[in-house]
Design a protein around this motif. Structure first.
Motif, short mmCIF file in Angstrom:
data_model
loop_
_atom_site.label_atom_id
_atom_site.label_comp_id
_atom_site.label_asym_id
_atom_site.label_seq_id
_atom_site.Cartn_x
_atom_site.Cartn_y
_atom_site.Cartn_z
N ALA A 75 -3.92 5.07 -2.89
CA ALA A 75 -4.84 4.18 -1.60
C ALA A 75 -6.00 3.10 -2.07
CB ALA A 75 -4.78 5.23 -0.77
N LYS A 76 -6.36 3.66 -2.97
CA LYS A 76 -7.85 2.73 -3.51
C LYS A 76 -7.55 2.21 -4.12
CE LYS A 76 -11.72 2.04 -3.64
NZ LYS A 76 -12.46 1.96 -2.32
N ALA B 158 -3.90 9.46 -2.95
CA ALA B 158 -5.41 8.65 -2.61
C ALA B 158 -6.11 7.92 -3.99
CB ALA B 158 -6.68 9.88 -2.68
N SER C 236 -8.86 6.71 1.73
CA SER C 236 -8.23 6.81 0.61
C SER C 236 -8.06 8.72 0.53
CB SER C 236 -8.50 5.99 -0.48
OG SER C 236 -8.03 4.62 -0.19
N PHE D 124 -8.06 0.77 0.70
CA PHE D 124 -8.46 1.17 1.25
C PHE D 124 -10.28 2.08 0.73
CE2 PHE D 124 -4.04 1.84 2.70
CZ PHE D 124 -3.93 1.87 3.84
N VAL E 274 0.75 4.29 -3.19
CA VAL E 274 0.66 5.20 -2.56
C VAL E 274 1.65 6.33 -3.08
CG1 VAL E 274 -0.07 7.24 -0.75
CG2 VAL E 274 -1.06 5.10 -0.72
N TRP F 110 -13.07 4.29 0.23
CA TRP F 110 -12.14 5.83 -0.38
C TRP F 110 -12.39 7.14 0.54
CZ3 TRP F 110 -10.29 8.34 -4.39
CH2 TRP F 110 -10.72 7.40 -5.37
N ALA G 184 1.12 -1.34 0.27
CA ALA G 184 0.13 0.10 -0.56
C ALA G 184 0.95 1.12 0.04
CB ALA G 184 -1.06 0.00 1.22
N GLU H 130 -3.75 3.03 8.11
CA GLU H 130 -4.12 4.99 7.18
C GLU H 130 -2.08 5.18 7.76
OE1 GLU H 130 -8.58 3.56 7.82
OE2 GLU H 130 -5.96 3.40 8.58
#
Length: 386
Positions: free
Chosen positions: A309-310, A306, A319, A314, A87, A316, A83, A142
């Protein structure tokens, strides 16, 4: 004696401003950043930007990231590797591409436009770390993803910058830059695994005051110094030192004392000094460009990170919270901007504009993070009660 008076003002004002910010429903760091603008040359002129203040500020950000390292859950950090990579990489690609297009539209050469894109790709999560702490997200999936992405972002942007400098005719050896990075991370991991625990064990029984705390600070500053020496940001070295200490039995004793030293003096100086850098001279002449670049800087990083992350699955809202945490360009972008000024890739006028843009991205990051993460938490609570 003037410095002593300025420090007294900074400490008093930052604590009051932080408290007001919390009472208004915002992270305390937002108040500390804004009070720096008010205290500095831009408004009241009570505090000036000096070399000594800058050095104290540097210690503050190093200690802040050192604390973040000690709070990191290493197992969660390992699990968030994929992740963090998504990102970090997507958070570079979007601002780099859009920043390049913006540079071309501003009449820049190809190399100058790429440099602008790289500057907008930089991330400094030192501000985000404080917001994560206040939102109790530091050890969440996160939080660890944000910290991991920041490390990846720093390495990739610096390597890309070195490549650009070599193309621009600067005296930069790209192979040496990459070798230095590899040596640093390899050496840092080895030292964290073998040397750090040994040093702490040797210092702990010494019959002097706070020997364990002193040994931890020595480790922190050495890691930060070597990181800076090899072209990696000092905050990354400090973060790795913190992670190393988090794996020892001395973690809790050291953590409490370092936090006390940091948050009573150095960290408030760091937050406030960012605002002190603000200068509104000639701002009216370039207001449109400042607003345009600020919106560009915020949206490209927010959306780019974001999306990454999506892709890492993750939701929304999480994200967008991760994307918001990557928006602050902080001291990393200021360092890159200074390099651009020295190598004449940007002029003094654009440099001043970019300093304001960096300040804007830093100020908007904490409230954006709070909004998106609180929205996500509220959604989770609704699902749990349904």
């Amino acid at each position: 004696m003037e410095l002593i008076f300025e420090l007294a003002i900074i400490l008093f004002a930052s604590k009051i401003a932080g408290d007001i910010s919390v009472k208004l429903g915002q992270p305390s760091v937002l108040g500390k950043l804004l009070i720096g603008v008010i205290l500095g040359p831009a408004v009241l002129g009570l505090v000036s930007e000096t070399k000594t203040l800058e050095e104290l500020s540097q210690i503050g950000v190093i200690l802040l990231m050192f604390i973040a390292g000690m709070e990191t859950d290493l197992n969660e950090f390992k699990r968030s590797g994929k992740a963090a990579t998504l990102v970090g990489v997507s958070g570079i690609i979007v601002p780099l591409f859009v920043g390049y297009l913006a540079g071309v539209m501003m009449g820049m050469t190809t190399i100058e436009a790429v440099f602008l894109g790289l500057l907008l790709s930089a991330t400094s999560v030192s501000i985000s770390v404080q917001a994560l702490k206040e939102l109790n997200k530091m050890q969440s999936k996160e939080g660890t993803t944000i910290l991991g992405a920041a490390v990846i972002d720093d390495v990739l942007v610096i390597i890309a910058l070195a490549f650009l400098m070599s193309m621009a005719g600067g005296d930069v050896n790209l192979s040496m830059v990459i070798i230095k990075k590899v040596l640093f991370f390899g050496g840092a991991i080895l030292a964290a695994w073998k040397v750090v625990p040994w040093v702490l064990k040797k210092f702990a029984p010494l019959k002097v005051t706070e020997s364990l705390l002193t040994s931890a600070l020595i480790i922190c500053f050495l890691f930060a110094y070597v990181a800076e020496l090899t072209g990696v940001a000092a905050i990354i070295g400090a973060y790795i030192a913190g992670v190393a200490i988090s794996q020892t039995k001395f973690k809790h004793e050291i953590f409490g004392k370092v936090e006390t030293v940091s948050y009573s003096f150095f960290v408030p100086v760091f937050f406030t000094s960012i605002g002190v850098k603000a200068s509104f001279d000639g701002i009216s002449q370039h207001l449109g460009l400042i607003i345009g670049l600020s919106i560009l800087a915020i949206l490209t990083k927010l959306i780019g990170a974001a999306v990454g992350a999506k892709l890492a699955k993750f939701p929304w809202r999480s994200s967008l919270g991760i994307g918001a945490a990557m928006v602050s360009r902080g001291e990393v972008a200021l360092i890159i901007a200074t390099i651009g000024l020295e190598t004449k890739l940007i002029n003094q006028e654009l440099f001043s504009i970019l300093v304001i843009v960096v300040l804007v991205t830093t100020i908007v990051t904490p409230p954006m993070m709070k909004y998106f993460f609180n929205q996500n938490d509220a959604r989770k609570e609704m699902k749990a009660s349904a």
